[in-house]
Enzyme design. Structure first.
Site, PDB file in Angstrom:
ATOM      1  N   GLU A 296      47.535  -4.427  39.866  1.00 43.55           N
ATOM      2  CA  GLU A 296      48.697  -5.055  39.124  1.00 43.55           C
ATOM      3  C   GLU A 296      48.882  -4.849  37.746  1.00 43.55           C
ATOM      4  O   GLU A 296      49.153  -5.730  36.932  1.00 43.55           O
ATOM      5  CB  GLU A 296      48.812  -6.448  39.433  1.00 43.55           C
ATOM      6  CG  GLU A 296      48.805  -6.864  40.852  1.00 43.55           C
ATOM      7  CD  GLU A 296      48.773  -8.219  41.430  1.00 43.55           C
ATOM      8  OE1 GLU A 296      48.366  -9.169  40.565  1.00 43.55           O
ATOM      9  OE2 GLU A 296      49.413  -8.630  42.423  1.00 43.55           O
ATOM     10  N   ASP A 374      48.344 -11.214  50.209  1.00 44.28           N
ATOM     11  CA  ASP A 374      48.281 -11.886  49.052  1.00 44.28           C
ATOM     12  C   ASP A 374      48.520 -13.428  49.380  1.00 44.28           C
ATOM     13  O   ASP A 374      49.429 -14.161  49.189  1.00 44.28           O
ATOM     14  CB  ASP A 374      49.248 -11.487  47.974  1.00 44.28           C
ATOM     15  CG  ASP A 374      48.813 -12.233  46.442  1.00 44.28           C
ATOM     16  OD1 ASP A 374      47.680 -12.642  46.426  1.00 44.28           O
ATOM     17  OD2 ASP A 374      49.675 -12.043  45.846  1.00 44.28           O
ATOM     18  N   GLU A 402      49.558 -21.212  45.613  1.00 44.46           N
ATOM     19  CA  GLU A 402      50.666 -20.279  44.990  1.00 44.46           C
ATOM     20  C   GLU A 402      51.590 -20.304  45.741  1.00 44.46           C
ATOM     21  O   GLU A 402      52.943 -20.018  45.313  1.00 44.46           O
ATOM     22  CB  GLU A 402      49.847 -19.266  44.594  1.00 44.46           C
ATOM     23  CG  GLU A 402      50.913 -17.952  43.767  1.00 44.46           C
ATOM     24  CD  GLU A 402      50.330 -16.684  43.492  1.00 44.46           C
ATOM     25  OE1 GLU A 402      48.795 -16.576  43.587  1.00 44.46           O
ATOM     26  OE2 GLU A 402      51.005 -15.970  43.363  1.00 44.46           O
ATOM     27  N   GLU A 520      54.580 -23.503  57.480  1.00 43.46           N
ATOM     28  CA  GLU A 520      54.629 -22.092  58.248  1.00 43.46           C
ATOM     29  C   GLU A 520      56.107 -21.996  58.630  1.00 43.46           C
ATOM     30  O   GLU A 520      56.716 -21.243  58.659  1.00 43.46           O
ATOM     31  CB  GLU A 520      53.432 -21.731  59.123  1.00 43.46           C
ATOM     32  CG  GLU A 520      53.759 -20.571  59.737  1.00 43.46           C
ATOM     33  CD  GLU A 520      52.525 -20.347  60.914  1.00 43.46           C
ATOM     34  OE1 GLU A 520      51.956 -21.166  61.420  1.00 43.46           O
ATOM     35  OE2 GLU A 520      52.365 -19.077  60.970  1.00 43.46           O
TER      36      GLU A 520
HETATM   37  C1  GCU Z   1      48.686 -12.797  42.899  1.00 42.21           C
HETATM   38  C2  GCU Z   1      49.131 -13.733  41.868  1.00 42.21           C
HETATM   39  C3  GCU Z   1      48.859 -13.275  40.587  1.00 42.21           C
HETATM   40  C4  GCU Z   1      47.389 -12.888  40.215  1.00 42.21           C
HETATM   41  C5  GCU Z   1      47.002 -11.724  41.516  1.00 42.21           C
HETATM   42  C6  GCU Z   1      45.585 -11.689  41.546  1.00 42.21           C
HETATM   43  O1  GCU Z   1      49.517 -11.527  42.858  1.00 42.21           O
HETATM   44  O2  GCU Z   1      50.642 -13.835  42.108  1.00 42.21           O
HETATM   45  O3  GCU Z   1      49.165 -14.046  39.511  1.00 42.21           O
HETATM   46  O4  GCU Z   1      47.014 -12.370  39.127  1.00 42.21           O
HETATM   47  O5  GCU Z   1      47.296 -12.470  42.685  1.00 42.21           O
HETATM   48  O6  GCU Z   1      44.882 -12.289  42.530  1.00 42.21           O
HETATM   49  O7  GCU Z   1      44.857 -10.997  40.885  1.00 42.21           O
END
Ligand code: GCU
Length: 834
Positions: A296, A374, A402, A520
């Site tokens: 990411e 995720d 989240e 769910e």
């Molecule tokens: C998810 C999350 C991010 C976080 C990432 C991670 O994508 O939305 O905010 O940084 O997980 O676990 O690194």
């Protein structure tokens, strides 16, 4: 006895703000043998104030006083004449003589032996003694005087928490206020909350906490901030908790001024050596590093064509002399192309890591999210657990909700974790429960366990909502023993948090156990993922956001079919990443469980499930059932009125009321979306039919105008209304055509971030209710600046007397960015949910 009970109940309902979590030591009546069963004096076998054993003594004193009003003297040597002794095995031998009947204890384990008022709490080490103390206090605080004699040992040595706190004090995916560790790019001065957090974590046997975000800012490494980290570590240490740090892989370059961050470059290695030395000089027992790299947008070894093992081992070598470990995250994946049928993010972790099995140093632990994508509402266990027999592993969980309602929805997550823990991956055709793999047992690894993202903040509820704390409590308990039962753990938490009243315990248990299945059902089922907006807040519905982008959380939904074909025969090949027996089960649509059908297979909406329903009808029905269950949470909670202190009662009440409304937002958005896409009507004729609704855009509007909401399914009838100016109130009115009677009057509106609009509802000019758009202050989820599935909310006024022909009028006063938006009004006769 009566008087005591009365006093106890007074203590019980006194206002509480949640700060003490489950460690309230709230008064209980002391009747029968109670007093004679309580210790009269305590011998604490370590007089150093910063030792866990000393802390145990203080907790015992406070606990006995708080729960039973008993003042107990603490001494540090008088072992023989004290009725309760707490210390380590070695301390016990030194001060009290030989120990009898204690079985072999493992690291951090303890022995708890209670014979009436005579109690021995003996730890293998100081941590163990503290854990045993909390266990004993938990029994007392639950009115449990059973004589016990047992040893408890951890299933795993890694029982960590990851905070995603940023240096500026914000928290990534944090829903309980700003950081307790950082503000303005520095560590905070006042560490009171850190100490309180340490106490909570120690009581559930967490042994390390990484205090900064995995998306790490290198300025954590300035000398001033490392001094601050040392102070934080000093606060955690007496509770047996080590501090760990997240690293930014590019730090040698971006922070250290080197020309490279190549993990094999000598200058880079030297740079990390120096930093590591500086850290350990200040924090000699630092737990280790946590690394998110090549993920990411985070820098990583791939920049230099180095392997992930090269990167992990670089840090492993640095921390090894100090006894530290490296938690290297398996969350590594690239952007993908949905036009390529075989592209699949779920495959990434195995693709990257399997080939490196055996190449990681002994003090490297691969930290693996429970599922391959995720933290979705349902995922199969990550196949990586079955693919690294020569590597230490830990599971990564999220206490932070989240994708699960961000603490504004009640979702007790432990049953989800349990499904993963109890998954048998059948490596080499042998029993291979995920819980035995992650703890190191299955492949004989010394290191193993779990890490949970726990984004507590300065809010007195810690996580943003009182009921979410069950997840933190359960995490600790299951990290210690993943074989524990999620419901039994929950009951302990409820008794400790809300008291022993039968009805309280039964009701909160029922609601909590129903909450994940309900979530769910109304968010995303059959394994399609949470269907939240993955491009924005990860909170409300937005099914279209899953597809047509490179993130790889695809549903591949089109007009006729839906689901990811992850088979080897015709799809991405992901199912082949599991050991043979499990792969065969998922490969075959007949043997794939319905709840993961769309995770593994791409089918027509008319495909029949094992239940006999079609996929699309299952969607419709599940969304209705889930939302109906969510409505009952409020009524269940309200049945506890008078049994819970007003402050917490009202706080939770507000959240559950909101959740009931938002579950309908979810239900309608998802159902409308798939109805529109598939064109297949709901057999029960509910989707698209809302006989009790009055659309705002159909009302007489003054100072309000129609507004097309995008995506369309985020508004009933696709249209809402907003005020025409941002200063003058708008009025929407209509004549009620329904028969006279009592109704629940629900108004769906949008609570947009950036203003506090005010609405008032009138019946024939008589005000029947009002509310303010202040969810950004009163709820916990990430707010939205738009009219969408995150801001869509409902307020309900119950039992309103209505006469046919009454004029219903809503006056909305805009504020700032919030144009007092309205979607619709529902007039609901008893028993109707819509
Ligand atoms: C998810 C999350 C991010 C976080 C990432 C991670 O994508 O939305 O905010 O940084 O997980 O676990 O690194």
């Amino acid at each position: 006895m009566r008087a005591l009970l009365f006093l106890a109940s007074l203590g019980f309902v006194a206002a509480e703000n949640g700060l003490d979590g489950w460690l309230r030591y709230a008064p209980l009546p002391c009747s029968g043998h109670c007093h004679s069963s309580l210790p009269s004096s305590i011998a604490v076998l370590n007089a150093t104030e910063t030792s866990p054993v000393y802390v145990a003594g203080t907790e015992l004193q406070n606990g006995l006083k708080g729960v039973y009003g008993k003042h107990v003297k603490v001494s540090h040597t008088k072992c023989k004449s004290s009725s309760l002794v707490v210390g380590t095995l070695d301390q016990y031998r030194e001060h009290c003589g030989p120990v009898h009947g204690v079985p072999e204890l493992e690291e951090d384990g303890f022995w708890l032996n209670t014979k009436g008022k005579n109690v021995q709490i003996i730890g293998q080490n100081e941590k163990g003694a503290l854990y045993g103390t909390f266990e004993y206090l938990s029994m007392l605080a639950q009115g449990n005087f059973t004589k016990v004699s047992y040893a408890s040992n951890p299933a795993a040595n890694i029982r960590w928490v990851n905070q995603w706190d940023n240096m500026d004090g914000s928290i990534e995916r944090g829903f309980g206020g700003p950081s307790i560790f950082f503000e303005k790019n520095r560590t905070v001065e006042d560490l009171t909350r850190v100490r309180e957090y340490a106490r909570l974590l120690a009581s559930v046997r967490i042994n390390a906490v990484v205090i900064n975000n995995v998306n790490a800012n290198p300025i954590i490494l300035t000398p001033e901030n490392l001094d601050g980290v040392a102070q934080i570590a000093d606060v955690f240490r007496p509770y047996g908790i080590q501090v760990g740090l997240s690293l930014n892989f590019a730090s040698p370059q971006t922070f250290g001024g080197l020309s490279t961050f190549d993990p094999l470059d000598a200058s880079v290695i030297e740079w990390w050596s120096k930093i590591t030395a500086q850290i350990y000089e200040r924090v000699p027992d630092m737990a280790g590093y946590l690394v998110k790299a090549d993920s990411e947008g985070q820098p990583g070894p791939q920049t230099y064509n180095r392997t992930l093992a090269d990167a992990a081992n670089l840090f492993a070598k640095e921390v090894k002399p100090y006894g530290g470990i490296v938690m290297y995250r398996a969350f590594v994946y690239n952007q993908l192309d949905e036009n390529v049928w075989t592209d699949d993010r779920a495959k990434a972790a195995v693709d990257f890591f399997k080939k490196l099995d055996g190449e990681f140093d002994d003090n490297v632990v691969i930290q693996i999210k429970y599922g391959p994508i995720d933290f979705q509402v349902r995922e199969p266990a990550s196949p990586l657990f079955a693919n690294l027999p020569k590597t230490s592993m830990a599971i990564e969980l999220q206490v932070t909700q989240e994708y699960l309602g961000q603490q504004s929805h009640l979702v007790y997550v432990a049953p989800l974790w349990k499904e993963i823990f109890d998954t048998d991956l059948r490596v080499d055709h042998k029993p291979s429960l995920v819980r035995d793999i992650m703890t190191g047992k299955r492949f004989n690894r010394k290191l193993g366990g779990s890490a949970a993202v726990v984004n507590v903040g300065t809010n007195t509820t810690w996580l943003g909502s009182h009921l979410s704390m069950s997840n933190l409590y359960a995490y600790g308990r299951l990290a210690w023993n993943p074989a524990d039962d999620a419901e039994e753990v929950l009951k302990d938490w409820i008794r400790l948090t809300f008291g022993l009243d039968r009805k309280v315990v039964d009701t909160i248990t029922r609601m909590s156990m129903e909450s994940w299945p309900a979530y769910e059902q109304y968010s995303g089922n059959l394994g399609i993922q949470t269907l939240t907006d993955i491009l924005y807040t990860h909170y409300g519905p937005n099914p279209a956001s899953q597809d047509n982008n490179g993130w790889g959380q695809w549903t591949r939904a089109d007009h006729t079919s839906i689901g990811m074909d992850r088979t080897v025969s015709n799809g991405t090949g992901y199912s082949g990443q599991y050991p043979e027996e499990v792969a065969a089960m998922y490969e075959n649509i007949e043997t794939t469980p319905d709840n993961l059908l769309l995770w593994f297979h791409h089918v027509n909406y008319t495909h029949r499930l094992k239940s006999g329903k079609t996929v699309i009808q299952h969607f419709y029905d599940a969304h209705y059932t889930g939302a109906e269950t969510a409505q009952t949470f409020l009524t269940q909670w309200e049945s506890l009125h008078g049994k819970i202190d007003t402050e917490r009662f009202n706080h939770v009440r507000r959240f559950l009321d909101y959740q009931g409304g938002h579950s309908i937002v979810w239900r309608d958005a998802i159902n409308d979306f798939y109805y529109n896409l598939s064109g297949i009507p709901d057999e029960a004729k509910r989707v698209g039919h809302h006989p009790w609704r009055i659309e705002a855009e159909d009302m007489k509007l003054q100072g309000y105008k129609a507004y097309d909401v995008t995506p369309f399914e985020m508004a009933s009838g696709t249209v809402a209304v907003v005020t025409t100016s941002n200063t003058t109130a708008g009025i929407a009115s209509t004549r009620i055509g329904f028969a006279s009677g009592k109704y629940d009057l629900a108004v769906n509106y949008y609570d947009v971030y950036g203003g506090k609009a005010e609405w008032k509802v009138y019946l024939n000019d008589r005000e029947v209710g009002q509310w303010v758009g202040n969810g950004e202050d009163t709820l916990s989820h990430t707010p939205s600046t738009l009219l969408d599935g995150h801001s869509a909310s409902r307020v309900t006024f119950r039992n309103v007397k209505i006469h046919k022909g009454d004029t219903l009028k809503i006056v909305g006063k805009p504020d700032g960015n919030e144009p007092a938006p309205l979607d619709y009004v529902s007039l609901l006769p008893a028993g109707i949910v819509d």
